[in-house]
Write a protein that holds these residues in place. Structure first.
Motif, PDB file in Angstrom:
ATOM      1  N   PHE A  27     -14.428 -19.032   2.100  1.00 20.30           N
ATOM      2  CA  PHE A  27     -13.757 -19.909   2.827  1.00 20.30           C
ATOM      3  C   PHE A  27     -13.283 -19.401   4.275  1.00 20.30           C
ATOM      4  O   PHE A  27     -13.701 -20.195   5.229  1.00 20.30           O
ATOM      5  N   VAL A  28     -12.893 -18.218   4.377  1.00 17.85           N
ATOM      6  CA  VAL A  28     -12.829 -17.571   5.492  1.00 17.85           C
ATOM      7  C   VAL A  28     -13.918 -17.513   6.514  1.00 17.85           C
ATOM      8  O   VAL A  28     -13.880 -17.608   7.607  1.00 17.85           O
ATOM      9  N   LYS A  29     -15.258 -17.052   5.858  1.00 14.57           N
ATOM     10  CA  LYS A  29     -16.479 -17.250   6.608  1.00 14.57           C
ATOM     11  C   LYS A  29     -16.702 -18.538   7.172  1.00 14.57           C
ATOM     12  O   LYS A  29     -17.344 -18.723   8.297  1.00 14.57           O
ATOM     13  N   GLN A  30     -16.572 -19.573   6.560  1.00 17.25           N
ATOM     14  CA  GLN A  30     -16.970 -20.929   6.813  1.00 17.25           C
ATOM     15  C   GLN A  30     -15.890 -21.685   7.690  1.00 17.25           C
ATOM     16  O   GLN A  30     -16.576 -22.370   8.629  1.00 17.25           O
ATOM     17  N   HIS A  31     -14.616 -21.077   7.875  1.00 24.19           N
ATOM     18  CA  HIS A  31     -13.835 -21.947   8.632  1.00 24.19           C
ATOM     19  C   HIS A  31     -13.303 -20.875   9.589  1.00 24.19           C
ATOM     20  O   HIS A  31     -12.602 -20.059   9.280  1.00 24.19           O
ATOM     21  N   ARG A  32     -13.540 -21.262  10.817  1.00 25.24           N
ATOM     22  CA  ARG A  32     -13.102 -20.283  12.050  1.00 25.24           C
ATOM     23  C   ARG A  32     -12.141 -21.470  12.918  1.00 25.24           C
ATOM     24  O   ARG A  32     -12.482 -22.419  13.127  1.00 25.24           O
ATOM     25  N   LEU A  33     -11.018 -20.754  13.509  1.00 25.14           N
ATOM     26  CA  LEU A  33     -10.209 -21.606  14.285  1.00 25.14           C
ATOM     27  C   LEU A  33     -10.360 -21.031  15.510  1.00 25.14           C
ATOM     28  O   LEU A  33     -10.280 -19.832  15.753  1.00 25.14           O
ATOM     29  N   PRO A  34     -10.388 -21.827  16.583  1.00 23.38           N
ATOM     30  CA  PRO A  34     -10.051 -21.453  18.038  1.00 23.38           C
ATOM     31  C   PRO A  34      -8.549 -21.072  18.317  1.00 23.38           C
ATOM     32  O   PRO A  34      -7.789 -21.524  17.491  1.00 23.38           O
ATOM     33  N   ASP A  35      -8.486 -19.838  18.930  1.00 20.62           N
ATOM     34  CA  ASP A  35      -6.963 -19.455  19.277  1.00 20.62           C
ATOM     35  C   ASP A  35      -5.984 -20.289  19.810  1.00 20.62           C
ATOM     36  O   ASP A  35      -4.862 -20.257  19.410  1.00 20.62           O
ATOM     37  N   GLU A  36      -6.571 -21.353  20.551  1.00 21.94           N
ATOM     38  CA  GLU A  36      -5.558 -22.524  20.779  1.00 21.94           C
ATOM     39  C   GLU A  36      -5.001 -23.438  19.729  1.00 21.94           C
ATOM     40  O   GLU A  36      -4.105 -24.249  19.848  1.00 21.94           O
ATOM     41  N   MET A  37      -5.610 -23.399  18.568  1.00 25.37           N
ATOM     42  CA  MET A  37      -5.401 -24.636  17.538  1.00 25.37           C
ATOM     43  C   MET A  37      -4.344 -23.847  16.480  1.00 25.37           C
ATOM     44  O   MET A  37      -4.460 -22.523  16.134  1.00 25.37           O
ATOM     45  N   LEU A  38      -3.225 -24.506  16.220  1.00 26.82           N
ATOM     46  CA  LEU A  38      -2.508 -24.138  15.198  1.00 26.82           C
ATOM     47  C   LEU A  38      -3.024 -24.184  13.856  1.00 26.82           C
ATOM     48  O   LEU A  38      -3.989 -25.163  13.675  1.00 26.82           O
ATOM     49  N   LEU A  39      -2.736 -23.324  12.941  1.00 25.99           N
ATOM     50  CA  LEU A  39      -3.589 -23.377  11.751  1.00 25.99           C
ATOM     51  C   LEU A  39      -3.357 -24.601  10.966  1.00 25.99           C
ATOM     52  O   LEU A  39      -4.058 -25.145  10.393  1.00 25.99           O
ATOM     53  N   SER A  40      -2.157 -25.391  11.074  1.00 31.16           N
ATOM     54  CA  SER A  40      -1.967 -26.533  10.399  1.00 31.16           C
ATOM     55  C   SER A  40      -2.524 -27.628  11.027  1.00 31.16           C
ATOM     56  O   SER A  40      -2.818 -28.661  10.317  1.00 31.16           O
TER      57      SER A  40
END
Length: 75
Positions: A27-40
């Motif tokens: 899951f962690v390898k498949q999903h990356r978030l940009p720094d400016e995006m909130l996790l939610s």
């Protein structure tokens, strides 16, 4: 009141996701978030998952620490 220590595995179970170490790593390898995006705000959550994350963080619930850990893992 739930006084158990929450782990990444129990968080994934709470979110309705596979919670074995291999699934969490995938899951962690498949999903990356940009720094400016909130996790939610991540597009991969369903409405229930999003609500749980938002509410837990807003109320500084017992889940907050492990949710913050997941947030860091996805960056």
């Amino acid at each position: 009141m739930d006084t158990s220590r929450h782990t990444m595995s129990t968080l994934f179970a709470q979110l309705g996701l596979d919670n074995d170490p291999k699934s969490i790593d995938g899951f962690v390898k498949q999903h990356r978030l940009p720094d400016e995006m909130l996790l939610s705000q991540a597009p991969f959550w369903n409405e229930g998952q999003r609500h749980f994350i938002e509410e837990s963080l807003r109320e500084d619930a017992d889940w907050s620490e492990v949710i913050d850990e997941l947030d860091a893992m996805l960056r």
